[in-house]
Design an enzyme around this catalytic site. Structure first.
Site, PDB file in Angstrom:
ATOM      1  CD  GLU A 181      -5.018  13.568   5.104  1.00  0.00           C
ATOM      2  OE1 GLU A 181      -5.927  12.866   5.574  1.00  0.00           O
ATOM      3  OE2 GLU A 181      -5.210  14.403   4.214  1.00  0.00           O
ATOM      4  CE  LYS A 184      -6.078  -1.415   0.557  1.00  0.00           C
ATOM      5  NZ  LYS A 184      -7.197  -2.168   1.062  1.00  0.00           N
ATOM      6  CB  SER A 222      -5.656   1.654  10.605  1.00  0.00           C
ATOM      7  OG  SER A 222      -4.393   1.381  11.074  1.00  0.00           O
ATOM      8  NE  ARG A 226      -8.611  -6.484  12.450  1.00  0.00           N
ATOM      9  CZ  ARG A 226      -9.423  -6.788  13.433  1.00  0.00           C
ATOM     10  NH1 ARG A 226      -9.298  -6.172  14.592  1.00  0.00           N
ATOM     11  NH2 ARG A 226     -10.370  -7.689  13.301  1.00  0.00           N
ATOM     12  CD  GLU A 234     -11.658   9.393   1.292  1.00  0.00           C
ATOM     13  OE1 GLU A 234     -11.531  10.547   1.689  1.00  0.00           O
ATOM     14  OE2 GLU A 234     -12.731   8.758   1.364  1.00  0.00           O
ATOM     15  CE1 TYR A 235      -1.710   8.401   2.795  1.00  0.00           C
ATOM     16  CE2 TYR A 235      -1.786  10.729   3.385  1.00  0.00           C
ATOM     17  CZ  TYR A 235      -1.235   9.470   3.535  1.00  0.00           C
ATOM     18  OH  TYR A 235      -0.207   9.283   4.425  1.00  0.00           O
ATOM     19  CG  ASP A 275     -12.549  -7.916   9.498  1.00  0.00           C
ATOM     20  OD1 ASP A 275     -12.574  -7.955  10.748  1.00  0.00           O
ATOM     21  OD2 ASP A 275     -11.506  -8.031   8.841  1.00  0.00           O
ATOM     22  CB  VAL A 302      -0.906   0.030   1.243  1.00  0.00           C
ATOM     23  CG1 VAL A 302      -1.871   1.204   1.168  1.00  0.00           C
ATOM     24  CG2 VAL A 302      -1.671  -1.270   1.383  1.00  0.00           C
TER      25      VAL A 302
HETATM   26  O1  ACK Z   1      -2.349   1.850   9.926  1.00  0.00           O
HETATM   27  P1  ACK Z   1      -1.870   2.316   8.639  1.00  0.00           P
HETATM   28  O2  ACK Z   1      -0.961   3.468   8.551  1.00  0.00           O
HETATM   29  O3  ACK Z   1      -3.114   2.563   7.666  1.00  0.00           O
HETATM   30  O4  ACK Z   1      -1.277   1.075   7.831  1.00  0.00           O
HETATM   31  C1  ACK Z   1      -2.216   0.497   7.000  1.00  0.00           C
HETATM   32  C2  ACK Z   1      -1.564   0.125   5.688  1.00  0.00           C
HETATM   33  O5  ACK Z   1      -1.938   1.097   4.741  1.00  0.00           O
HETATM   34  C3  ACK Z   1      -1.964  -1.238   5.165  1.00  0.00           C
HETATM   35  O6  ACK Z   1      -3.358  -1.289   4.974  1.00  0.00           O
HETATM   36  C4  ACK Z   1      -2.666   2.104   5.381  1.00  0.00           C
HETATM   37  N1  ACK Z   1      -3.728   2.522   4.500  1.00  0.00           N
HETATM   38  C5  ACK Z   1      -4.589   1.739   3.816  1.00  0.00           C
HETATM   39  N2  ACK Z   1      -5.432   2.498   3.109  1.00  0.00           N
HETATM   40  C6  ACK Z   1      -5.096   3.788   3.337  1.00  0.00           C
HETATM   41  C7  ACK Z   1      -5.615   5.037   2.891  1.00  0.00           C
HETATM   42  N3  ACK Z   1      -6.646   5.120   2.077  1.00  0.00           N
HETATM   43  N4  ACK Z   1      -5.014   6.141   3.345  1.00  0.00           N
HETATM   44  C8  ACK Z   1      -3.987   6.058   4.196  1.00  0.00           C
HETATM   45  N5  ACK Z   1      -3.467   4.912   4.647  1.00  0.00           N
HETATM   46  C9  ACK Z   1      -4.021   3.796   4.223  1.00  0.00           C
HETATM   47  C10 ACK Z   1      -3.210   1.578   6.665  1.00  0.00           C
END
Ligand code: ACK
EC number: 2.7.10.1
Length: 976
Positions: A704, A654, A707, A751, A701-702, A747, A636
């Site tokens: 910031e 992803k 999770s 997380r 979308e991102y 689910d 990711v």
């Molecule tokens: O906890 P995190 O930083 O948030 O680590 C996981 C990792 O990728 C594997 O899933 C992060 N992640 C997933 N989708 C997004 C998203 N849309 N924006 C930011 N972080 C994401 C997730």
């Protein structure tokens, strides 16, 4: 008798004395000399009488300048009265003058043979007069200043083989008022050499203090202070009138007030110097020039403010120290939710607020008739709630829309400088078309082979209703066959149906303006026997679908279903209210207002599902920047997406790792086909997919802050309870949306919630295989499935009964995770122990500092009977109430047991002790007579049992039950 020669070689002596006197001639700067005998060039013009008294003796110095002294030494004769008088000395405005005399005085003993009349003092007098040319002053007219004697103040002068003392005496005369005065020295028989006479007055010298200039000031008479007003130095102004006092001895005293540098100037030592280019000083009250704030400049010196850079502005109320700002960018992600003749518009704040915190929103509206022929402004018929302009929230409800009309709503972000900017408005627009839905099917009559339907036309049609169209088909046979019937009335009997068969009916109206949308589906089964079914609650369907009434009967706003003959097939799955409901729709893109989720597996070609629900993005529009994590199928990353004529946005990417199987590709992309069907501020938004080149990617979308579980652990204890409730509200709202679409998440856990920079929480993780493969929390159950035990409702663990109600259970666990800042549910208990404890009735206790209402809501989510759990809509409402009325959150759940196992509750052994410990001793008898005599017996006591035994106060019930939970927890810790 000839006067005694004082010194053997007078010239020699004088030169020494004068040299000594000169050596100390550095007069202080605050003394203004009126007379200095030593520096007089010409004749001093002093009068001496009688002639045999004072004698002028002059010598030439090395520069041939005459230096004059007077001496007298008539010590051998008695009755001496020798006067020496100066010329008129102009006082020059001074009221007090000082006379400094330097002289030698021989003591009588050092002169051999002198008689007793020899004196060792002389007298000094003055006479005030405006006349500078008096040739005679009577002795009696003089005022005595003092008798002068040789004293301690002297300088030693070596004169040949002897040492002489050069005395210095200073006297003053004050309160002078005439133009000037004469000084006189009276000798009465001493041996004196008057080497120097200096007359001076004192002044306070010009000075600058606190940026005020005080002029040279002559001191006052006696010891009076002279008050002097200062003048501000150049480029300064009075802050408080500057004043000082000039003291009698020429010093400045008691400064009051000050000046301050004008705008554009700063103080440096005693002047105000201009601010340099690039800096400014807005107010004289500021001390120093400061650098221009961001987005501004000052090209010249002396700037009192900095001009804004191009395209940046400042309002007249903005402080000059504030950065220049600009108008905001357009709001983003507009969402419209149409409800017949009203629409809710929601959007995200602009990416760029222009550097200001005062962004508000305005809605502009344009409308076109259904056929697009007549367009114009919307006029005043619409109502905007709360208002049309100056909205502070990113949401507005627009009511009273006309049906069957196209509206374009442009949402504009406005800030304090928008009006100053000539650039075009930054708008984001939403187009909507209102329907003419025949929304109410009132009743129907059924027989073996016919059905009679009646309906109510649309509330407001865009023209006269020409006819109604009824479409019907056998349930699940939509693709094969359907029938369209028309009628002008609002009732129809459909005949020729098969007995005992379920049919689906839908009705729409046609007006001069064209067709409206279909109303809700209604399913009816023809009877096996001929029978009248009106009024039979089990058979007949007297269904009222009305927003006001709140009963929604599966209204599909299938706008694409046009009369042209194109048709969408749809099959309805079995309608067990608790079952996962899946609505399948082939070959169509997602429709606005469509409310049912379509399972990608229902597509023969899963790639078609991706095409239908996800936008294909050209890989060149994506810039991958960094890896942020690892997913089931690959990395990711975060990066940026720049679509043509769109703003660049941050995205999460992803990717599907190389060497995947076709099934893996399908499963990977299934997440996009699911996510792409959702459009809600609390559901992670799909931007699109890259499938035409490798690697295959899903772009969202991102978020910031990543999770939610990790985020909360990182910020343990840092949020207010309202912020936490706000997060929970967001999650509940996203889940309501999913459950309204009949999507069961399976689910839901912290997380799988992502958090953006505004603390907005969004539900994520929609892959088909995710519960099985992706989630590290998922464990195999005895029945073979892989399930995240701690988050999953018992019926889903036991027999895979996954429903929105089981999602509600998981939501309760998420609530617990949020309030405990990411604590692991059931801590280190094993999965088996968790299953057992839940089955025995144990529930997680309130986390630390958890408001009672929230724990109660969690407990409601964890009701064993799934139909007793609240629906997501109710959860959203409850949380909204708490947000509106946060005082309810003040009452904390009693969770002392978790914090301190030494609390009385941990050491109690009987019900009575326990009731005393929790200060509920008044109910001992009630418990005893109801048969609760051992602690074990109360572990699963319910509210209704408490009521039965007479504990009717809600507060007492809560107290008892929360303590019971503590006891349960103790029990489960021990036994599980
Ligand atoms: O906890 P995190 O930083 O948030 O680590 C996981 C990792 O990728 C594997 O899933 C992060 N992640 C997933 N989708 C997004 C998203 N849309 N924006 C930011 N972080 C994401 C997730």
């Amino acid at each position: 008798m000839a006067p005694v020669r004082i010194y053997p070689s007078l010239r020699f002596l004088l030169l020494h004395l004068l040299a000594a006197a000169r050596a100390v001639r550095n007069y202080p700067e605050n003394e203004v000399t009126l007379l200095d005998s030593m520096s007089a060039l010409g004749d001093l013009g002093w009068e001496a009488y009688p002639a045999e008294g004072w004698e002028e003796i002059s010598v030439m110095d090395e520069r041939n300048t005459p230096m004059r002294t007077y001496q007298v030494c008539n010590v051998m004769e008695a009755n001496q009265n020798n006067w020496l008088r100066t010329r008129h000395i102009a006082r020059d405005g001074a009221q007090r003058v000082y006379i400094e005399i330097k002289f030698t005085l021989r003591d009588c003993n050092s002169l051999p043979g002198v008689p007793g009349t020899c004196k060792e003092t002389f007298n000094m007098f003055y006479y005030e007069s405006n006349n500078p040319n008096l040739w005679f002053i009577k002795e009696s007219q003089y005022v005595k200043i003092d008798t002068i004697a040789a004293d301690e103040s002297f300088t030693q002068v070596d004169v040949g083989d002897r040492v002489m003392k050069l005395n210095t005496e200073v006297r003053d005369i004050s309160n002078l008022s005439k133009k000037g005065f004469y000084l006189a020295f009276q000798d009465v028989g001493a041996c004196i050499a008057l080497v120097s006479v200096r007359v001076f007055y004192k002044k306070c010298p010009l000075t600058v203090l606190n940026l005020a200039q005080f002029p040279d000031t002559v001191t006052g008479g006696d010891s009076a202070l002279v008050e002097v007003r200062g003048a501000c130095v150049n480029d300064s102004e009075e802050f408080e009138a500057p004043r000082m006092y000039c003291s009698a001895d020429g010093g400045w005293l008691v400064p009051i007030g000050r000046c301050i540098c004008k705008p554009g100037f700063e103080e440096h030592k005693d002047i105000c110097q201009p601010c340099r280019p690039g800096s400014y000083k807005a107010s004289s009250m500021d001390t120093y020039c400061t650098k221009c704030p961001p987005h501004s400049y000052s090209p010249q010196e002396k700037a009192s403010e900095c001009a804004c850079d191009k395209d940046f502005y400042r309002t007249h109320t903005d402080p000059r120290s504030m950065a220049c700002t600009r108008s905001p960018s357009a709001p983003e992600n507009p969402i419209s939710t149409i409800n017949e003749t009203s629409v809710t518009l929601e959007w995200s704040p602009p990416r760029e607020n222009g550097g200001r915190g005062d962004v508000t929103y305005s809605i502009h509206c344009k409308k076109c008739s259904g056929d697009g022929r007549k367009c114009g402004p919307c006029g005043s018929g619409l109502h905007f709630v709360p208002r049309q302009f100056g909205l502070s929230d990113t949401k507005v409800l627009v009511t009273d829309l006309q049906p069957h009309t196209n509206y374009t709503f442009s949402i504009e972000a406005v800030n304090g400088v928008s009006d100053l900017s000539p650039s075009p408005k930054q708008l984001v627009s939403v187009n909507i078309t209102t329907s003419q839905t025949v929304s109410v099917i009132l009743k129907e009559r059924k027989s073996k082979d016919s059905v009679t339907l009646a309906w109510q036309g649309p509330d407001r049609a865009s023209g006269a209703i020409v006819e109604y169209e009824v479409i019907y088909y056998e349930k699940n046979q939509r693709d094969q066959n359907y029938t369209v019937l028309k009628t002008k009335s609002n009732m129809m009997t459909v005949e020729g149906l098969k007995p005992g068969t379920t049919y689906v009916f839908r009705v729409r109206a046609r007006t001069d303006g064209g067709y409206g949308n279909y109303g809700g589906e209604i399913e009816l089964e023809t009877s096996h026997e001929d029978m009248l079914a009106i009024g039979d609650p089990n058979q007949s369907t007297i269904l009222a679908v009305s927003i006001a009434g709140g009963i929604v009967l599966l209204i599909f706003l299938v706008a694409c279903f046009v009369v042209s003959g194109r048709h969408c097939g749809y099959i309805k799955a079995k309608q067990d209210p608790d079952e996962e409901k899946m609505q399948f729709q082939h070959g169509r893109v997602k429709l606005p207002g469509s409310r049912t989720y379509i399972h990608p597996h229902t597509y023969e070609d899963p790639n078609q599902a991706v095409r239908d629900f996800a936008k294909e993005i050209d890989a060149s529009c994506i810039r991958i920047e960094r890896v942020i994590g690892a997913g089931e199928f690959g990395e990711v990353c975060s990066g940026r997406l720049k679509l043509p004529s769109k703003r660049e946005i941050y995205v999460a990417i992803k990717s599907l790792k190389a060497g995947y199987s076709e099934k893996q590709r399908r499963d990977f992309l299934s997440e996009a086909s699911i996510m792409g069907q959702f459009d809600h501020p609390n559901i992670i938004r799909l931007e699109g997919v890259v499938t035409r080149c490798k690697p295959v990617m899903i772009i969202t979308e991102y978020m910031e802050n990543g999770s939610l579980d990790t985020f909360l652990k990182k910020h343990d204890g840092q949020f207010t309870i309202i912020q936490l409730v706000g997060m929970l509200r967001g999650i509940a709202s996203g889940m309501k949306y999913l459950s309204d679409m009949n999507y069961v998440h399976r689910d839901l856990a912290a997380r799988n919630i992502l958090v953006n920079s505004n603390l907005v929480c969004k539900v994520s993780d929609f892959g088909l295989s995710r519960v099985l493969e992706d989630d590290p929390e998922a464990a195999y159950t005895t029945r073979g499935g892989k399930i995240p035990i701690r988050w999953t409702a018992p019926e889903a663990i036991a027999y895979r009964k996954f429903t929105s109600a089981s999602d509600v259970w998981s939501y309760g666990i998420v609530m617990w995770e949020v309030i405990s800042y990411g604590e692991r549910p059931y801590w280190e208990m094993s999965n088996q122990d968790v299953i057992k404890a839940i089955d025995e009735g144990y529930r997680l206790p309130a986390p630390m500092d958890c408001p009672l209402v929230l724990h109660q809501l969690m407990l409601d989510c964890w009701e064993k009977g799934r139909s007793e759990r609240p629906k997501f809509g109710q959860i959203v409402n409850t949380l909204d109430k708490l947000i509106r009325n946060p005082s309810i959150l003040k009452e904390l759940a009693n969770c002392s047991m978790w914090e301190d196992p030494t609390t009385p509750e941990f050491s109690v052994g009987t019900v009575e002790e326990w009731l005393d410990a929790i200060k509920m001793g008044q109910y001992k008898e009630n418990f005893a007579s109801a048969g609760y005599v051992t602690l074990d017996s109360i572990l699963y006591i319910s509210v209704s049992e408490l009521v039965k035994m007479g504990v009717t106060l809600v507060g007492h019930q809560k107290k008892i039950l929360s303590s019971v939970q503590g006891l349960q927890a103790r029990g489960t810790h021990v036994h599980v």
